[in-house]
Design a protein around this motif. Structure first.
Motif, PDB file in Angstrom:
ATOM      1  N   GLY A 257      12.104   2.750  -7.863  1.00  0.00           N
ATOM      2  CA  GLY A 257      11.774   2.012  -9.125  1.00  0.00           C
ATOM      3  C   GLY A 257      10.597   2.592  -9.982  1.00  0.00           C
ATOM      4  O   GLY A 257      10.579   2.626 -11.300  1.00  0.00           O
ATOM      5  N   ARG A 258       9.551   3.026  -9.314  1.00  0.00           N
ATOM      6  CA  ARG A 258       8.328   3.486 -10.163  1.00  0.00           C
ATOM      7  C   ARG A 258       8.329   4.801 -10.566  1.00  0.00           C
ATOM      8  O   ARG A 258       7.734   5.201 -11.758  1.00  0.00           O
ATOM      9  CB  ARG A 258       7.065   3.292  -9.133  1.00  0.00           C
ATOM     10  CG  ARG A 258       6.971   1.639  -9.053  1.00  0.00           C
ATOM     11  CD  ARG A 258       5.309   1.481  -8.550  1.00  0.00           C
ATOM     12  NE  ARG A 258       5.235   0.251  -8.063  1.00  0.00           N
ATOM     13  CZ  ARG A 258       4.132  -0.314  -7.362  1.00  0.00           C
ATOM     14  NH1 ARG A 258       3.165   0.481  -7.452  1.00  0.00           N
ATOM     15  NH2 ARG A 258       4.021  -1.505  -7.025  1.00  0.00           N
ATOM     16  N   VAL A 259       8.979   5.532  -9.779  1.00  0.00           N
ATOM     17  CA  VAL A 259       8.989   7.189  -9.932  1.00  0.00           C
ATOM     18  C   VAL A 259      10.144   7.617 -10.644  1.00  0.00           C
ATOM     19  O   VAL A 259       9.967   8.467 -11.599  1.00  0.00           O
ATOM     20  CB  VAL A 259       8.939   7.773  -8.709  1.00  0.00           C
ATOM     21  CG1 VAL A 259       9.273   9.375  -8.850  1.00  0.00           C
ATOM     22  CG2 VAL A 259       7.546   7.654  -7.670  1.00  0.00           C
ATOM     23  N   ALA A 260      11.336   7.106 -10.810  1.00  0.00           N
ATOM     24  CA  ALA A 260      12.573   7.481 -11.534  1.00  0.00           C
ATOM     25  C   ALA A 260      12.186   8.077 -13.003  1.00  0.00           C
ATOM     26  O   ALA A 260      12.600   9.114 -12.868  1.00  0.00           O
ATOM     27  CB  ALA A 260      13.607   6.201 -11.574  1.00  0.00           C
ATOM     28  N   SER A 261      11.578   7.591 -13.826  1.00  0.00           N
ATOM     29  CA  SER A 261      11.578   7.923 -14.976  1.00  0.00           C
ATOM     30  C   SER A 261      10.639   9.091 -15.224  1.00  0.00           C
ATOM     31  O   SER A 261      10.747   9.973 -15.828  1.00  0.00           O
ATOM     32  CB  SER A 261      10.864   6.871 -16.039  1.00  0.00           C
ATOM     33  OG  SER A 261       9.590   6.595 -15.512  1.00  0.00           O
TER      34      SER A 261
ATOM     35  N   THR B 221      11.943   1.240   5.494  1.00  0.00           N
ATOM     36  CA  THR B 221      11.947   2.370   4.642  1.00  0.00           C
ATOM     37  C   THR B 221      13.000   2.147   3.754  1.00  0.00           C
ATOM     38  O   THR B 221      12.802   3.077   2.591  1.00  0.00           O
ATOM     39  CB  THR B 221      12.264   3.849   5.604  1.00  0.00           C
ATOM     40  OG1 THR B 221      13.450   3.650   6.212  1.00  0.00           O
ATOM     41  CG2 THR B 221      11.306   4.217   6.323  1.00  0.00           C
ATOM     42  N   LYS B 222      13.991   1.588   3.650  1.00  0.00           N
ATOM     43  CA  LYS B 222      15.098   1.482   2.866  1.00  0.00           C
ATOM     44  C   LYS B 222      14.540   0.776   1.618  1.00  0.00           C
ATOM     45  O   LYS B 222      14.490   1.016   0.249  1.00  0.00           O
ATOM     46  CB  LYS B 222      16.255   0.488   3.163  1.00  0.00           C
ATOM     47  CG  LYS B 222      17.556   0.437   2.254  1.00  0.00           C
ATOM     48  CD  LYS B 222      18.705   0.087   3.145  1.00  0.00           C
ATOM     49  CE  LYS B 222      19.846  -0.217   2.370  1.00  0.00           C
ATOM     50  NZ  LYS B 222      19.692  -1.489   1.319  1.00  0.00           N
ATOM     51  N   LYS B 223      13.653  -0.215   1.934  1.00  0.00           N
ATOM     52  CA  LYS B 223      12.978  -1.336   0.783  1.00  0.00           C
ATOM     53  C   LYS B 223      12.028  -0.182   0.213  1.00  0.00           C
ATOM     54  O   LYS B 223      11.795  -0.163  -1.106  1.00  0.00           O
ATOM     55  CB  LYS B 223      12.442  -2.320   1.683  1.00  0.00           C
ATOM     56  CG  LYS B 223      11.847  -3.333   0.396  1.00  0.00           C
ATOM     57  CD  LYS B 223      11.555  -4.713   1.339  1.00  0.00           C
ATOM     58  CE  LYS B 223      11.146  -5.711   0.214  1.00  0.00           C
ATOM     59  NZ  LYS B 223      10.436  -6.880   0.844  1.00  0.00           N
TER      60      LYS B 223
ATOM     61  N   GLU C 261      13.474   1.973  -2.233  1.00  0.00           N
ATOM     62  CA  GLU C 261      13.727   1.393  -3.352  1.00  0.00           C
ATOM     63  C   GLU C 261      12.654   1.285  -4.399  1.00  0.00           C
ATOM     64  O   GLU C 261      12.511   1.238  -5.587  1.00  0.00           O
ATOM     65  CB  GLU C 261      14.576   0.118  -3.117  1.00  0.00           C
ATOM     66  CG  GLU C 261      15.935   0.268  -2.648  1.00  0.00           C
ATOM     67  CD  GLU C 261      16.503  -1.004  -2.120  1.00  0.00           C
ATOM     68  OE1 GLU C 261      17.548  -0.967  -1.589  1.00  0.00           O
ATOM     69  OE2 GLU C 261      15.876  -2.090  -2.173  1.00  0.00           O
ATOM     70  N   ASN C 262      11.526   0.836  -3.636  1.00  0.00           N
ATOM     71  CA  ASN C 262      10.387   0.165  -4.478  1.00  0.00           C
ATOM     72  C   ASN C 262       9.786   1.511  -5.047  1.00  0.00           C
ATOM     73  O   ASN C 262       9.313   1.759  -6.256  1.00  0.00           O
ATOM     74  CB  ASN C 262       9.231  -0.372  -3.685  1.00  0.00           C
ATOM     75  CG  ASN C 262       9.614  -1.726  -3.087  1.00  0.00           C
ATOM     76  OD1 ASN C 262      10.546  -2.229  -3.854  1.00  0.00           O
ATOM     77  ND2 ASN C 262       9.022  -2.153  -2.173  1.00  0.00           N
ATOM     78  N   VAL C 263       9.689   2.593  -4.549  1.00  0.00           N
ATOM     79  CA  VAL C 263       8.970   3.817  -4.831  1.00  0.00           C
ATOM     80  C   VAL C 263       9.914   4.554  -5.842  1.00  0.00           C
ATOM     81  O   VAL C 263       9.457   4.937  -6.955  1.00  0.00           O
ATOM     82  CB  VAL C 263       8.917   4.733  -3.748  1.00  0.00           C
ATOM     83  CG1 VAL C 263       8.265   6.270  -4.270  1.00  0.00           C
ATOM     84  CG2 VAL C 263       7.633   4.370  -2.666  1.00  0.00           C
TER      85      VAL C 263
ATOM     86  N   THR D 137       0.832  -1.389   0.032  1.00  0.00           N
ATOM     87  CA  THR D 137      -0.124  -0.023  -0.001  1.00  0.00           C
ATOM     88  C   THR D 137       0.831   1.262  -0.030  1.00  0.00           C
ATOM     89  O   THR D 137       0.504   2.189  -0.784  1.00  0.00           O
ATOM     90  CB  THR D 137      -0.912  -0.035   1.247  1.00  0.00           C
ATOM     91  OG1 THR D 137      -1.655  -1.244   1.293  1.00  0.00           O
ATOM     92  CG2 THR D 137      -1.688   1.272   1.206  1.00  0.00           C
ATOM     93  N   LEU D 138       1.970   1.433   0.882  1.00  0.00           N
ATOM     94  CA  LEU D 138       2.887   2.489   0.803  1.00  0.00           C
ATOM     95  C   LEU D 138       3.567   2.613  -0.532  1.00  0.00           C
ATOM     96  O   LEU D 138       3.514   3.729  -0.906  1.00  0.00           O
ATOM     97  CB  LEU D 138       3.918   2.356   1.865  1.00  0.00           C
ATOM     98  CG  LEU D 138       3.204   2.277   3.392  1.00  0.00           C
ATOM     99  CD1 LEU D 138       4.333   1.971   4.470  1.00  0.00           C
ATOM    100  CD2 LEU D 138       2.781   3.635   3.930  1.00  0.00           C
ATOM    101  N   THR D 139       3.877   1.588  -1.112  1.00  0.00           N
ATOM    102  CA  THR D 139       4.671   1.608  -2.298  1.00  0.00           C
ATOM    103  C   THR D 139       3.749   2.220  -3.559  1.00  0.00           C
ATOM    104  O   THR D 139       3.737   3.266  -4.211  1.00  0.00           O
ATOM    105  CB  THR D 139       5.002   0.206  -2.886  1.00  0.00           C
ATOM    106  OG1 THR D 139       5.990  -0.269  -1.899  1.00  0.00           O
ATOM    107  CG2 THR D 139       5.630   0.401  -4.304  1.00  0.00           C
TER     108      THR D 139
END
Lengths: 86, 511
Positions: free
Chosen positions: B323-327, B314-316, B319-321, B252-254
């Motif tokens: 991965g989705r937001v970078a572009s 929060t580290k994980k 990383e998850n966020v 959910t947080l991701t």
């Protein structure tokens, strides 16, 4: 994809599939690295949509019984208020 | 606010709160809430008038009483149908125990702000219908109300290294109020300006944000609906009964954090395109503002992720966020970089028109389509996705000066103490056991020793502590007394769950 279509939300299901709801009202998933519209509204898909939408019901806050359904309160006598000076 | 106007407003407010039933000691506190709100957010007389209409038609009673069923963990509630604010007695006891009267006053401020949200018909002006999930948006208002209440109670240091406008709230919803910072950054507005309009209702907020970003109001409503949909899910996951945990919470947080992040990035790109640029000087300022605002957005989201440390890894999550937001984020950064490059080299182009045209290309993310040789001749380096550090710009200074004010809370502390003590003595509030009072007394003395509540700053409060039966000791007596009660204190700290630090409090802090 049309530039005016915007991301509304993403939902990850238990099996790890990520669904994307866009502002055109359609659900998308990733297929081969690209977004693909969920085309067939099968019963399975409808259940997914129902499940997704159920996630967005507001939880309790500290405001109770506040009328947020668009209806106005039952008529009460309005209190007169002075306009403050500048 | 000049003294004459302040005096006038005090009288104005007192006249209008006459009809509200509440403990006598609460009246000056309520007037102070209204006065600070008017002063801090520079409310116009029309806004003050609206506040009074809201208050007089939506608040008939303020009481210290047990929380309604289902809200037992709340510090306070606003009951719209009954036009009543209720504050939990345990928070008065806690204030007496810990000497922290400001938190109690902040809870009170938060609830009064809820009453002020409603119009004369009882409809909440901060709430709107969400077209995407067919629900009424009722969650963002909590962040707005809490952020505004916190701002009007707790002082912030304008010179602190971590910018004061990215400050986590001291009490309620401190893990999720980052969202107002993110929206402010997206639209390039200060916290003060944002809250000034936000507390007056969704329509006012939309009008303001649309005007600063040159977009249609429908687009701003749409942006807020998309943010709110995710924010509602986030709030439900953290504060719902039962709250989510483990893998489900992680997902959910991701989902929600990355969705809100992407929505803000997307909106910021649109704002960059919509920004009218008439001349070169304006372009320089815009380039700095875009960098600054984007950095603020990145930092606000980072604060948001870090704030979940008490619930998840929060580290994980980061990383998850990421991965989705970078572009999406890189696309914004790349536009800002390109725009900045063109602006920096604007004098090198053959004509002003060419430079303006290229600024437009850059803002649309199309600069790489332009003739590379011409760009290089002008000194423009088309680079991809650089991260900026927050530059020390005039805008940063302006935002910091927004907080260049220290609240004098002596008055608050005095009156809140009076209220709590009176309620303790006259109401059904449970009288603390002797041992608890002894330990609290010692804790307060320790606090004084450490200088957290020095007599010079909180004279009234200290005197009143003495009146309440705590012994006034010399340093030598205190030393002897401390040794004598160390064991009691130790026992108390291990056997009782009270006196949690703010991060431990979060589960209970549904104001």
């Amino acid at each position: 994809m049309n530039e005016k279509i915007k991301l509304v939300t993403q939902v990850t299901l238990e099996n790890g599939t990520v669904y994307y709801l866009y502002s055109d009202g359609n659900l998308y998933t990733q297929e081969n690295g690209k977004l693909a519209k969920v085309q067939n509204l099968t019963d399975g898909n409808k259940k997914i949509i129902e499940k997704i939408m159920s996630l967005y019901k507001p939880a309790k806050t500290d405001v109770i019984d506040r009328d947020i359904t668009g209806k106005t309160k039952k008529t009460e006598e309005k209190v007169d208020v002075e306009i403050p000076e500048m | 606010m000049d003294k004459q106007y302040k005096d006038y407003l005090i009288g104005y407010y007192y006249r209008h709160i006459e009809g509200i039933s509440m403990p006598e000691q609460m009246k000056p506190l309520l007037v102070e809430v209204l006065l600070r709100r008017a002063n801090e957010f520079d409310l116009s007389s029309q806004d003050i008038y609206q506040d009074m209409i809201s208050l007089c038609n939506n608040l008939k009673k303020i009481e210290i009483s047990k929380m309604p069923k289902g809200y037992e963990s709340a510090a306070g509630v606003y009951m719209g149908q009954e036009n009543t604010i209720r504050i939990a007695p345990k928070y008065l006891r806690q204030a007496l125990n810990t000497g922290d009267y400001e938190t109690l006053y902040e809870i009170f401020t938060h609830e009064v702000y809820h009453a002020l949200c409603a119009d004369e018909n009882g409809q909440d002006r901060l709430v709107s219908y969400n077209k995407y999930c067919n629900q009424y948006n009722a969650t963002l208002r909590e962040a707005i109300v809490e952020k505004a209440a916190d701002r009007c109670v707790f002082s912030r240091n304008p010179n602190e290294k971590t910018a004061p406008y990215l400050h986590q709230n001291k009490f309620g919803y401190s893990d999720i109020t980052f969202i107002t910072d993110a929206i402010e950054a997206t639209y390039g507005v200060t916290e003060k300006a944002f809250l000034k309009h936000a507390i007056m209702g969704r329509d006012r907020l939309v009008e303001f944000l649309a005007s600063v970003s040159n977009e249609e109001k429908a687009e701003t409503y749409d942006f807020l609906d998309r943010i709110e949909m995710n924010y509602t899910r986030l709030h439900g996951a953290l504060y719902g009964k039962p709250a989510q945990t483990g893998k489900v919470l992680e997902q959910t947080l991701t989902d929600t954090m990355s969705s809100m992040y992407i929505i803000c990035e997307d909106q910021m790109q649109k704002r960059i395109i919509n920004q009218p640029i008439e001349d070169f000087n304006e372009a320089d300022r815009c380039a700095l503002d875009f960098k600054y605002d984007h950095n603020k957005l990145v930092t606000a989201m980072e604060h948001g992720i870090n704030g979940f440390g008490y619930r998840t890894d929060t580290k994980k999550l980061r990383e998850n966020v990421e991965g989705r937001v970078a572009s999406f984020r890189d696309a914004t950064i790349s536009r800002i970089c390109d725009f900045s490059e063109v602006t920096r080299n604007k004098e090198n182009f053959e004509s002003k028109e060419e430079a303006i045209m290229l600024m437009r290309w850059a803002r649309h993310g199309n600069l790489w389509n332009y003739d590379r040789e011409s760009l290089e001749q002008a000194g423009v380096q088309v680079e991809f996705a650089k991260m900026f550090s927050i530059p020390d710009t005039a805008k940063d200074s302006v935002e910091r000066m927004d907080f260049n004010r220290t609240w004098d809370n002596q008055y608050i502390i005095y009156n809140t103490y009076e209220l709590a003590r009176d309620q303790m003595e006259t109401s059904k509030m449970k009288i603390l056991e002797f041992k608890d009072r002894l330990v609290d007394g010692i804790k307060n003395l320790f606090t004084k020793q450490k200088g957290l509540n020095p007599p010079s700053e909180h004279k009234n409060y200290i005197n009143l502590q003495n009146q309440s039966g705590f012994m006034e000791l010399t340093p030598e007596e205190l030393e002897r007394f401390n040794i004598g009660v160390q064991s009691v204190l130790k026992e108390h700290s291990t056997s009782q769950k009270g006196y949690k630090n703010p991060s431990q409090e979060r589960d209970d802090n549904i104001i």
